[in-house]
Design an enzyme around this catalytic site. Structure first.
Site: not given
Length: 543
Positions: A23, A80, A126, A172-173, A312, A314, A378, A428, A435-436
């Site tokens: 990213q 991180r 990631h 990650n995730e 993580n 949100y 995150e 984050w 952003e993907w």
């Protein structure tokens, strides 16, 4: 008890910001780096919202010293970041050569962080799988190959960086790796049963296979670390899982049950085997023989393989029973309460609204269920239409400040009132970035990036967090290198108003949680306020 500046976090509490290699780094074809699955995928028309790829991103491969200066300016304790597997082993495999230029890049970065008094917190994976491994054997769909290749990659990282890195995250995730990459097909490698998205893939089976492989790769890498490196290097290793709080839409038994099913698939899918030793019963029932099984030998490695809970999160979802989406546990998500009001302020991305009480509820749920110290790895917010705002307006990111004000208040109360053992918080993200699938139109950074010039501009949210953590962690523990030029002119947050899902005044329940000290000794029980639906879910679970 209300949060005030006299209420502190533990003196050794870690805070900072997070990023991911693909990213921010750019420089995808220099110094021997091999392709990752995101290189070509992001160039396929329609795969990113703005049609842009990650070839440049925020140019952090070349500007990393500038980024570290930003971290010093913010006064963080830790950073991180993730390593690019294909920058370290360009072809990815256990018999493929190591790229010394890639090793040097990350080694220099780690040294420079330590010189600044900033603790490196390193993510091994990631989402940027080496393309060569996907081409050879379909990556995460081939358990026998990928686990061995990942463990070798991890071992190289432990050998080369572990003398200085004491905090490791394996993955990650995993939910996103599995569901978005092999189910919905919106993330690389983009496999899906939807033939409008992909010519290859089986969404009914592949996500569960991929997730199983990710768990095993994590577990065997953690085993290698504990057996070969931990005693000498003195670090710790764990996994970080995504998952948002699930709140019943109302107090009907069906919707209370639906909220738990949502948590089972979003979190329990990975957390239950790793911390409790088996897949959730609901997932076994829902998937039958499509859910892979661990051998007894594998399960012995998987259970207990994470030394902490990497969290993580949100947002919060209101949950209704129904629907045919297995990836959400046959649960419908909404932000609209029964009375028609919204749960919170809408972010730029459709899946995110601001609802701070859910953050506290999730911390309590995870700590009570899994009994591990929690590292919030995150957490953040994307301001609606920020990408089209004039710079001066974008820097006054009041909605993000409000989000962080609510979350930090919830964090403080979870630690000091509820007795939850939270040891770190990473916002984050340090920078606006790639952003993907959203490309560059969605901005999560506390620092604005002008993508034409790559110039960085601190936003009010970054200043807010800098000031907040400076006030809430004893100053004697602040790294010397991070005390200079700290940004403290913070925007004044809007008032935080917590409401129940009905929009009425919250109905407060008391939930007794036994606070456990870090050495395992029980402490005094404390009472904590919770929204009523948290109590309903707890009652349903028999907690």
């Amino acid at each position: 008890m209300s949060a005030t500046t006299t209420t502190k976090l533990p003196k050794d509490f870690i805070w900072g910001f997070a990023t991911a290699s693909f990213q921010i780094e750019g420089a995808t074809d220099v110094d021997g780096r091999g392709k990752s699955i995101w290189d070509d995928f992001s160039k396929i028309p329609g795969k990113t919202l703005d049609g842009r790829d990650g070839d440049v991103a925020t140019d952090s491969y070349n500007r990393w010293r500038e980024d570290l200066d930003l971290l010093t300016q913010y006064g963080v304790k830790s950073y991180r970041f993730s390593l690019s597997w294909s920058r370290i082993i360009p072809l990815g495999g256990r018999n493929d050569p190591v790229n010394e230029a890639g090793i040097k890049f990350y080694s220099d970065l780690i040294d420079a962080l330590l010189e600044r008094g900033i603790t490196p917190f390193v993510t091994l994976y990631h989402w940027d799988l080496p393309q060569a491994l996907h081409d050879r054997y379909l990556g995460w769909l081939n358990k026998e190959e990928i686990v061995q290749d990942y463990v070798r990659y991890a071992r190289v990282c432990f050998e080369r960086f572990g003398d200085r890195v004491k905090h490791w995250l394996t993955m990650n995730e995993p939910w996103c790796i599995s569901i978005l990459g092999y189910g919905r097909g919106v993330f690389a490698p983009g496999r899906s049963s939807d033939r409008l998205r992909s010519t290859e893939g089986d969404s009914s089976r592949e996500p569960w296979i991929a997730g199983h492989s990710v768990i095993l790769a994590h577990a065997y890498a953690a085993k290698a670390y504990r057996e070969e490196f931990k005693e000498k290097q003195g670090g710790q290793i764990g996994i970080t899982l995504n998952g948002d709080w699930a709140m019943p839409y109302d107090d009907s038994p069906a919707n209370i049950e639906a909220a738990q099913h949502a948590l089972d698939v979003a979190i329990g899918w990975f957390a239950d085997p790793i911390y409790l030793g088996s897949y959730p019963a609901f997932m076994k029932q829902m998937l039958g023989d499509r859910l892979p099984e661990f051998t007894p030998e594998e399960l012995a490695v998987v259970k207990g393989s994470s030394e902490f809970y990497g969290m993580n999160t949100y947002t919060t979802n209101l949950c209704k029973a129904g629907g045919d989406d297995e990836f959400q546990g046959h649960v419908e998500y909404t932000f609209t309460r029964p009375d028609g009001t919204q749960l919170g302020e809408q972010a730029h991305c459709a899946w995110l609204q601001d609802y701070a009480p859910g953050f506290r509820d999730l911390l309590n749920y995870l700590y009570k269920r899994y009994r591990k110290p929690i590292y919030v790895t995150e957490n953040g917010f994307a301001v609606k239409d920020e990408n089209t705002m004039p710079l001066e307006q974008a820097l006054k990111d009041d909605a993000r400040v409000h989000y962080y004000a609510g979350v930090t208040d919830a964090l403080l109360n979870a630690v000091n009132e509820d007795g939850v053992d939270v040891r770190a918080y990473f916002g984050w993200s340090l920078l606006d970035n790639f952003e993907w699938a959203d490309g560059y139109v969605t901005r999560f950074g506390v620092t604005y990036v002008d993508y034409d010039t790559q110039k960085r501009y601190p936003k009010d949210s970054g200043k807010f967090l800098s000031k907040w953590f400076k006030e809430h962690i004893p100053e004697s523990e602040t790294p010397k290198a991070a005390t200079t030029n700290v940004i403290v002119e913070a925007a004044k947050p809007k008032p935080i108003v917590a409401t129940s899902v009905t929009g009425k005044s919250p109905v407060v329940e008391r939930l007794h949680i036994e606070q456990v000290s870090r050495d395992g000794a029980p402490k005094k029980k404390r009472k904590a306020p919770f929204a009523r639906f948290t109590a309903y879910v707890s009652a349903f679970l028999g907690l």
